[in-house]
Design a protein around this motif. Sequence first.
Motif, mmCIF file in Angstrom:
data_model
loop_
_atom_site.group_PDB
_atom_site.id
_atom_site.type_symbol
_atom_site.label_atom_id
_atom_site.label_comp_id
_atom_site.label_asym_id
_atom_site.label_seq_id
_atom_site.Cartn_x
_atom_site.Cartn_y
_atom_site.Cartn_z
ATOM 1 N N ASP A 157 -54.956 103.086 -28.540
ATOM 2 C CA ASP A 157 -54.636 102.695 -27.170
ATOM 3 C C ASP A 157 -55.554 101.577 -26.693
ATOM 4 O O ASP A 157 -56.596 101.822 -26.096
ATOM 5 C CB ASP A 157 -54.718 103.898 -26.235
ATOM 6 C CG ASP A 157 -53.943 103.665 -24.951
ATOM 7 O OD1 ASP A 157 -53.952 102.515 -24.455
ATOM 8 O OD2 ASP A 157 -53.306 104.596 -24.451
ATOM 9 N N TYR A 159 -54.872 99.281 -24.395
ATOM 10 C CA TYR A 159 -54.778 99.141 -22.934
ATOM 11 C C TYR A 159 -55.838 99.996 -22.263
ATOM 12 O O TYR A 159 -56.617 99.531 -21.446
ATOM 13 C CB TYR A 159 -53.382 99.564 -22.487
ATOM 14 C CG TYR A 159 -53.140 99.490 -20.998
ATOM 15 C CD1 TYR A 159 -52.696 98.320 -20.405
ATOM 16 C CD2 TYR A 159 -53.348 100.603 -20.185
ATOM 17 C CE1 TYR A 159 -52.474 98.242 -19.036
ATOM 18 C CE2 TYR A 159 -53.135 100.532 -18.810
ATOM 19 C CZ TYR A 159 -52.695 99.356 -18.246
ATOM 20 O OH TYR A 159 -52.485 99.294 -16.889
ATOM 21 N N ASP A 160 -55.882 101.257 -22.657
ATOM 22 C CA ASP A 160 -56.831 102.198 -22.066
ATOM 23 C C ASP A 160 -58.266 101.787 -22.374
ATOM 24 O O ASP A 160 -59.138 101.817 -21.507
ATOM 25 C CB ASP A 160 -56.548 103.603 -22.616
ATOM 26 C CG ASP A 160 -57.275 104.664 -21.828
ATOM 27 O OD1 ASP A 160 -58.429 104.969 -22.194
ATOM 28 O OD2 ASP A 160 -56.727 105.164 -20.845
ATOM 29 N N ILE A 163 -59.365 98.761 -20.299
ATOM 30 C CA ILE A 163 -59.656 99.139 -18.910
ATOM 31 C C ILE A 163 -61.010 99.843 -18.817
ATOM 32 O O ILE A 163 -61.825 99.557 -17.948
ATOM 33 C CB ILE A 163 -58.523 100.027 -18.351
ATOM 34 C CG1 ILE A 163 -57.297 99.143 -18.120
ATOM 35 C CG2 ILE A 163 -58.967 100.742 -17.081
ATOM 36 C CD1 ILE A 163 -56.249 99.743 -17.251
ATOM 37 N N TYR A 164 -61.264 100.736 -19.760
ATOM 38 C CA TYR A 164 -62.542 101.457 -19.791
ATOM 39 C C TYR A 164 -63.704 100.473 -19.928
ATOM 40 O O TYR A 164 -64.690 100.543 -19.186
ATOM 41 C CB TYR A 164 -62.537 102.443 -20.963
ATOM 42 C CG TYR A 164 -63.734 103.348 -21.011
ATOM 43 C CD1 TYR A 164 -63.740 104.559 -20.327
ATOM 44 C CD2 TYR A 164 -64.872 103.000 -21.741
ATOM 45 C CE1 TYR A 164 -64.838 105.396 -20.369
ATOM 46 C CE2 TYR A 164 -65.982 103.827 -21.790
ATOM 47 C CZ TYR A 164 -65.954 105.032 -21.109
ATOM 48 O OH TYR A 164 -67.050 105.853 -21.146
ATOM 49 N N PHE A 286 -59.893 105.160 -34.272
ATOM 50 C CA PHE A 286 -59.906 106.312 -35.168
ATOM 51 C C PHE A 286 -58.830 106.161 -36.244
ATOM 52 O O PHE A 286 -57.719 106.665 -36.121
ATOM 53 C CB PHE A 286 -59.786 107.597 -34.355
ATOM 54 C CG PHE A 286 -61.023 107.798 -33.522
ATOM 55 C CD1 PHE A 286 -62.145 108.383 -34.071
ATOM 56 C CD2 PHE A 286 -61.083 107.311 -32.237
ATOM 57 C CE1 PHE A 286 -63.312 108.513 -33.340
ATOM 58 C CE2 PHE A 286 -62.242 107.429 -31.492
ATOM 59 C CZ PHE A 286 -63.351 108.030 -32.048
ATOM 60 N N PHE A 315 -56.811 107.424 -28.094
ATOM 61 C CA PHE A 315 -57.803 106.720 -27.298
ATOM 62 C C PHE A 315 -58.933 106.242 -28.205
ATOM 63 O O PHE A 315 -59.257 106.882 -29.205
ATOM 64 C CB PHE A 315 -58.347 107.627 -26.195
ATOM 65 C CG PHE A 315 -57.317 107.976 -25.158
ATOM 66 C CD1 PHE A 315 -56.659 106.978 -24.457
ATOM 67 C CD2 PHE A 315 -56.993 109.295 -24.889
ATOM 68 C CE1 PHE A 315 -55.701 107.293 -23.506
ATOM 69 C CE2 PHE A 315 -56.038 109.620 -23.938
ATOM 70 C CZ PHE A 315 -55.392 108.613 -23.248
ATOM 71 N N THR A 316 -59.517 105.095 -27.852
ATOM 72 C CA THR A 316 -60.629 104.539 -28.621
ATOM 73 C C THR A 316 -61.950 105.036 -28.032
ATOM 74 O O THR A 316 -61.955 105.694 -26.997
ATOM 75 C CB THR A 316 -60.583 103.002 -28.550
ATOM 76 O OG1 THR A 316 -60.616 102.629 -27.168
ATOM 77 C CG2 THR A 316 -59.324 102.458 -29.184
ATOM 78 N N GLU A 317 -63.058 104.708 -28.705
ATOM 79 C CA GLU A 317 -64.371 105.142 -28.202
ATOM 80 C C GLU A 317 -65.253 103.924 -27.972
ATOM 81 O O GLU A 317 -65.426 103.091 -28.868
ATOM 82 C CB GLU A 317 -65.016 106.081 -29.219
ATOM 83 C CG GLU A 317 -66.196 106.834 -28.648
ATOM 84 C CD GLU A 317 -66.657 107.909 -29.621
ATOM 85 O OE1 GLU A 317 -66.047 108.993 -29.616
ATOM 86 O OE2 GLU A 317 -67.598 107.642 -30.389
ATOM 87 N N PHE A 318 -65.807 103.836 -26.766
ATOM 88 C CA PHE A 318 -66.699 102.734 -26.397
ATOM 89 C C PHE A 318 -68.011 102.893 -27.155
ATOM 90 O O PHE A 318 -68.614 103.964 -27.132
ATOM 91 C CB PHE A 318 -66.933 102.796 -24.891
ATOM 92 C CG PHE A 318 -67.737 101.653 -24.336
ATOM 93 C CD1 PHE A 318 -67.171 100.396 -24.198
ATOM 94 C CD2 PHE A 318 -69.052 101.845 -23.936
ATOM 95 C CE1 PHE A 318 -67.901 99.343 -23.664
ATOM 96 C CE2 PHE A 318 -69.790 100.791 -23.405
ATOM 97 C CZ PHE A 318 -69.214 99.537 -23.266
ATOM 98 N N TYR B 145 -51.117 110.082 -16.219
ATOM 99 C CA TYR B 145 -52.072 109.377 -17.080
ATOM 100 C C TYR B 145 -52.984 108.600 -16.160
ATOM 101 O O TYR B 145 -52.524 107.969 -15.214
ATOM 102 C CB TYR B 145 -51.330 108.431 -18.024
ATOM 103 C CG TYR B 145 -52.169 107.295 -18.573
ATOM 104 C CD1 TYR B 145 -53.151 107.521 -19.534
ATOM 105 C CD2 TYR B 145 -51.992 105.989 -18.114
ATOM 106 C CE1 TYR B 145 -53.921 106.481 -20.031
ATOM 107 C CE2 TYR B 145 -52.751 104.940 -18.609
ATOM 108 C CZ TYR B 145 -53.713 105.191 -19.563
ATOM 109 O OH TYR B 145 -54.482 104.160 -20.046
ATOM 110 N N GLY B 148 -58.445 104.911 -18.682
ATOM 111 C CA GLY B 148 -59.877 104.951 -18.944
ATOM 112 C C GLY B 148 -60.516 106.325 -18.833
ATOM 113 O O GLY B 148 -61.722 106.466 -19.005
ATOM 114 N N LYS B 150 -59.468 109.053 -20.622
ATOM 115 C CA LYS B 150 -59.444 109.611 -21.973
ATOM 116 C C LYS B 150 -59.287 111.125 -22.020
ATOM 117 O O LYS B 150 -60.129 111.825 -22.565
ATOM 118 C CB LYS B 150 -60.708 109.214 -22.726
ATOM 119 C CG LYS B 150 -60.745 107.727 -23.016
ATOM 120 C CD LYS B 150 -61.535 107.419 -24.256
ATOM 121 C CE LYS B 150 -63.013 107.558 -24.036
ATOM 122 N NZ LYS B 150 -63.780 107.076 -25.184
ATOM 123 N N PRO B 309 -58.643 112.750 -28.428
ATOM 124 C CA PRO B 309 -57.645 112.717 -27.342
ATOM 125 C C PRO B 309 -56.570 111.648 -27.568
ATOM 126 O O PRO B 309 -56.864 110.546 -28.019
ATOM 127 C CB PRO B 309 -58.475 112.410 -26.091
ATOM 128 C CG PRO B 309 -59.788 111.912 -26.575
ATOM 129 C CD PRO B 309 -60.004 112.492 -27.940
#
Lengths: 325, 325
Positions: A157, A159-160, A163-164, A286, A315-318, B145, B148, B150, B309
Amino acid sequence: MSAKLSDVAKLAEVSTATVSRVLNKSGYVSKKSREKVMLAVEELEYKPSKVASFLASRKLAFNIGIVAGKRLFRVLSDQSDQFYTIVLKGIEEFFAGNNMRGSLVPSNNFSEDYDGYLLIGGEITEEDIKKAKETKKPVVLIDQYLAGVKVDCVVSDGYDGAIYGMKKLISKGLKKIVNIHGPLSHFGFKDRFDGYISAMEGAGYLPKAYEYDEDNDNMSAIIDLLLSRYGLPDAVFGCNDTAAIRAMEELQARGIKIPEEVSILGFDDIVNSSATTPSLTTFKIFKHEMGVVGSRRLQSLLIGNEPRPTKISLFTEFVQRESTL
Amino acid sequence: MSAKLSDVAKLAEVSTATVSRVLNKSGYVSKKSREKVMLAVEELEYKPSKVASFLASRKLAFNIGIVAGKRLFRVLSDQSDQFYTIVLKGIEEFFAGNNMRGSLVPSNNFSEDYDGYLLIGGEITEEDIKKAKETKKPVVLIDQYLAGVKVDCVVSDGYDGAIYGMKKLISKGLKKIVNIHGPLSHFGFKDRFDGYISAMEGAGYLPKAYEYDEDNDNMSAIIDLLLSRYGLPDAVFGCNDTAAIRAMEELQARGIKIPEEVSILGFDDIVNSSATTPSLTTFKIFKHEMGVVGSRRLQSLLIGNEPRPTKISLFTEFVQRESTL
């Protein structure tokens, strides 16, 4: 007492394996046998229990075609690709634990002999999907999404994540944040770009974006243009680590301090991203999980669970390192 | 022979149910028991098989809190909401077949006594999610949803639907397509709006959008503004059926023929959408499936499968009726 799978097989005069194949919509069954099975199912009011169908699915050896575009097929075959080799490991692990077998198939030499298909990577086209769908077998895309095509897919994701990351930068007081992206015709770049735009608009700041051409490496020209027309930004968000690292190099070559003067944020967490000076803040994708989740989704479709097509975004991880405040 | 669950229980001097709870990370187990179980698992090199953990999960009676905002809690309690009553049916069906029990909980009276949580609807806030996450139990959002944040969620894919619908309209030669949307702070409206913008830009047409205020019904004013400033559009895409139907009524009141002069496209496929004249072309959302998919995702998290997630988006279905060419 309610009817069992074996009762259906007896009445239909076929093997229990054939009944399983018909009920799980997998593997070849002749039209005649299929009709006999469906008649027997109706007559006996047979309802497969969830456990039974789960266990049945484990006994069935599903044979999966893993389809890749030309470039990816080559690097997957020799395991030279960091990203997709890990995705493939996730697939292989899931297959090993679930009685599924996979064969790597080039998309230009498509075979119909499989129970289902995993189509992998950004090279997969609408034409490839059309060919796969024509087999009437379950199809799942991994790391590719085509808008409006409505085929099951598993992606990260962007996009998510964007934004994060933007919220993080903005929370540090950074306002003049510039985006440098690859071709927006690629789903991954477009998704991250959309997140950037949405976050900037949400914060009331003016977005500013440049397209980077990785093959011809026009980063020096981009940075010259950026500094002369837009001025020194507070931060640069690169839609992948390669662009972010090149932007950092070009800014540093002009005497600009990272992160004191400009923060740099990447995306992908490639191996090089921790080796730069300063090390690159980025997002981890991931990859292994993408393989596992895609394989499980394909298994669900083979069993007949939740048949409505879905897009699954991980979702990705910052990853906070030194290139951002 | 490899160790069994019962061997672990014996060595740890606890019940097999306790071992299951520890391994599945669900339900309450004292710190001391947890440590004894983990020691026994290590000592015996116990590896739970996938089938065993699947069956174990079926034996565990998971107790789920179904959390809804104030407005939704009221309409769910009296089943007066067309949309969410069907989502809830999907949840109930999955729970019944999987030994899970659900209780409806208002978000303002949050209880920590559950094994996991389903948080439902657009009213769910970041604050609600924070409270749910603090319980350290699995959490899945349904039809909501938040960028950001997650947290696992299941939504319908408005972006993809909007692009599909726009391509359909554009393929009929329609170019001046106007969007009328609700507040873009709502994920659902924003997602569909983004799809509209992306499709218009992709086709090289200028997007034009108006915000509709459903509570104060300003559609008459919107249509006046649209006709005087923009001129007669080829089509109106409403981000929900209510807006699309109101736009159709206001255009018809001004003597404009639907779909001969203006095509109208909605979203949601509410009951009324087939009863208008002409009947409304729209998108079907798979509400029952959203409940089922969300419940299965929660079950996966309770068992410990694919813990990263994810956002699961169900593609919608285009329903061609009479209001579009």
